[in-house]
Write an enzyme that holds these catalytic residues in place. Structure first.
Site, short mmCIF file in Angstrom:
data_model
loop_
_atom_site.label_atom_id
_atom_site.label_comp_id
_atom_site.label_asym_id
_atom_site.label_seq_id
_atom_site.Cartn_x
_atom_site.Cartn_y
_atom_site.Cartn_z
N GLY A 187 7.98 -6.46 -6.66
CA GLY A 187 6.54 -6.38 -6.88
C GLY A 187 6.00 -5.11 -6.26
O GLY A 187 6.75 -4.36 -5.62
N LYS A 188 4.71 -4.91 -6.45
CA LYS A 188 4.10 -3.68 -5.93
C LYS A 188 4.31 -3.52 -4.43
O LYS A 188 4.52 -2.43 -3.94
CB LYS A 188 2.61 -3.65 -6.25
CG LYS A 188 2.42 -3.27 -7.71
CD LYS A 188 0.98 -3.03 -8.07
CE LYS A 188 0.91 -2.79 -9.58
NZ LYS A 188 -0.31 -3.23 -10.18
N ARG A 189 4.30 -4.64 -3.71
CA ARG A 189 4.45 -4.56 -2.26
C ARG A 189 5.85 -4.21 -1.83
O ARG A 189 6.08 -3.81 -0.70
CB ARG A 189 4.06 -5.90 -1.63
CG ARG A 189 2.58 -5.99 -1.46
CD ARG A 189 2.23 -7.03 -0.44
NE ARG A 189 1.02 -7.66 -0.91
CZ ARG A 189 0.84 -8.95 -1.00
NH1 ARG A 189 1.77 -9.78 -0.62
NH2 ARG A 189 -0.29 -9.43 -1.46
N ASP A 190 6.80 -4.40 -2.72
CA ASP A 190 8.19 -4.12 -2.34
C ASP A 190 8.62 -2.73 -2.78
O ASP A 190 9.80 -2.42 -2.81
CB ASP A 190 9.14 -5.13 -2.99
CG ASP A 190 8.61 -6.53 -2.92
OD1 ASP A 190 8.31 -6.96 -1.82
OD2 ASP A 190 8.48 -7.18 -3.98
#
Ligand code: GLU
Length: 490
Positions: free
Chosen positions: A249-252
């Protein structure tokens, strides 16, 4: 094998930046088209005007162009089928919608949102999944082009289909519904438009992520209503976080691909890295150019299971590709990250190239090498240091330092100028051959410490031979003279 020309497409919705998931899909579709001397289309699916983000269409093109993914047809490059931007194809969808409506395969949705809400509640009360087709009106009027148009599912049945990666798949009747084809704003839905376009554009292989598997029965029912033959479905495996616990995801780290360019990654490394998320050639080889990837790419070797995104692996690919760059190409990349004080046409720039190549994994590390704390800072400014730094800690005598520097200067000055030119590693070897015997005979620290400080003024720098090779003969001698002046001044 079919003789049909392979046509693939990448069909992004312009709803934000391109992340690696999207680019990986584009890459696989591109590789397969090129491998088969086929056609690769970039189609912009901009039918959801509310979700559109300004600038995305340009951004998508920039990201693909950076990676070397060239499209045969795309925005401003229409094909025999017309524009590749869906908002410019509205008349086409309307025509197909009218045909479906006229044939009784589609109907205008007569309900208000409140009525649909009531249907939903009825289904809930009956503990049944809400399906629009359960509330389909018994009769319907003609479609005037301004109402929502829904598909009338032609046949309620279990669908079975083949996916080139996942194998035989099937889904039950509950997966079918009278979905929206045309919205009241005159735009088609993704579900409708992509099927019309894939057909008109002659797309043979639809490559996309696994989030579309659950919708495939609906797509198949529409193919049936339209009388189209479905393409070959090629479901790409998801990209997972490095720990494989879930989708990236964007956070990863699923960031804008163009950020990698700014960070100094090479596009060929990025493409190589992406190709290996969910595919490999089945051998131990890993480092491939785009041409080689095209040659080796096979749909059969695409994995079913997700592939992990590992940034260390990406850095490793970058280092491998960086080592394989031609000098010209390395220089071009390096130039962007150099301090202004180093001209790319100067002799020192060409002497620095192999040194920089040796030290970096990413191009943006080049600028750090020249920062005040960096190993190559000495190249950009004449060193400024207190005279005492020239003194070897085990024998801090100005006289000794001065004597050895004078000798070292003679040895360097005695070398033919040509020995300083060209490859700095070779030059450093020659400089070492000239100076080292003297250092061995008179104490390495006593000779080499003041020489290094004279040349670089830094504690952390390449050894004095390499530093002299980078600076060149004249500049090395000038810096030694400066050091001698410092030592003689009290
Ligand atoms: N526009 C869709 C998306 O961006 C494309 C899906 C497809 O490839 O069919 O997700």
């Amino acid at each position: 094998m079919s003789t049909e020309k392979v046509v693939t497409r990448f069909a992004p919705s312009p709803t934000g930046f391109m992340h690696i998931g999207g680019v990986r899909t584009a890459l696989f579709a591109y590789l397969w088209a090129r491998k088969n001397s086929g056609t690769f289309i970039l189609r912009i699916e901009d039918t959801d005007k509310e979700r559109e983000v300004a600038g995305s269409i340009d951004h998508i093109q920039q990201a693909l162009a950076w990676l070397g993914i060239e499209w045969d047809f795309g925005p401003k490059k229409p094909g025999p089928f017309g524009s590749c931007i869906q908002s410019e194809r509205l008349a086409i969808y309307k025509e197909f919608a009218e045909k479906l409506a006229a044939a009784g395969h589609a109907y205008p949705d007569p309900y208000t949102p409140a009525e649909v809400d009531a249907f939903r509640k009825q289904s809930e009360a009956a503990k049944k999944p809400f399906l629009f087709r359960d509330f389909r009106p018994a009769t319907f009027g003609a479609w005037d082009g301004k109402q929502t148009l829904r598909l009338k599912v032609p046949e309620i049945k279990r669908f079975k289909w083949h996916d080139a990666v996942r194998g035989d798949l099937e889904a039950g009747e509950e997966a079918l519904d009278d979905f929206v084809l045309m919205k009241a704003d005159g735009y088609p839905t993704y579900n409708f438009a992509h099927i019309i376009d894939d057909h008109l554009m002659g797309v043979t292989h639809v490559m996309r992520g696994d989030e579309f598997i659950s919708s495939t029965p609906r797509f198949l029912s529409l193919y049936q209503a339209l009388g189209f033959t479905p393409p070959i479905f090629v479901t790409l495996p998801p990209i997972l976080r490095d720990d494989r616990t879930k989708k990236l995801g964007k956070r990863d780290g699923a960031k804008d691909v163009l950020e990698y360019r700014i960070e100094g990654y090479l596009p060929e490394a990025m493409a190589n890295f992406l190709a290996f998320i969910g595919w490999n050639p089945g051998t131990e080889e890993e480092v491939f150019t785009m041409k080689e990837l095209i040659n080796r790419f096979e749909i059969e070797k695409i994995h079913k299971a997700g592939g992990a995104y590992n940034e260390e692996k990406l850095a490793w690919f970058n280092r491998q590709h960086l080592l394989r760059l031609s000098d010209e190409s390395f220089a071009e990349h390096a130039a962007t990250f150099l301090p202004d004080s180093i001209s790319t046409t100067s002799a020192i720039f060409s002497r620095l190239l192999p040194v920089m190549r040796d030290k970096i994994t990413l191009f943006n590390e080049i600028s750090a090498l020249f920062h005040p704390e960096g190993e190559l800072h000495f190249v950009t400014t004449s060193p400024d240091y207190p005279a005492d730094r020239l003194l070897w800690k085990k024998n801090p005598s100005r006289e000794t330092a001065g004597k050895h520097l004078t000798e070292a200067r003679k040895l360097l000055a005695g070398m033919p100028a040509g020995e300083f030119d060209g490859n700095p590693t070779e030059a450093a070897d020659k400089i070492k051959a000239a100076v080292f015997p003297y250092a061995e005979a008179n104490g390495r620290g006593d000779v080499l410490w003041p020489l290094r400080v004279a040349l670089t003024g830094q504690d952390k720098s390449p050894d004095p031979f390499m530093s002299a090779a980078i600076l060149g003969q004249q500049e090395s001698l000038r810096r030694i003279d400066l050091a001698l002046t410092k030592l003689s001044a009290s």
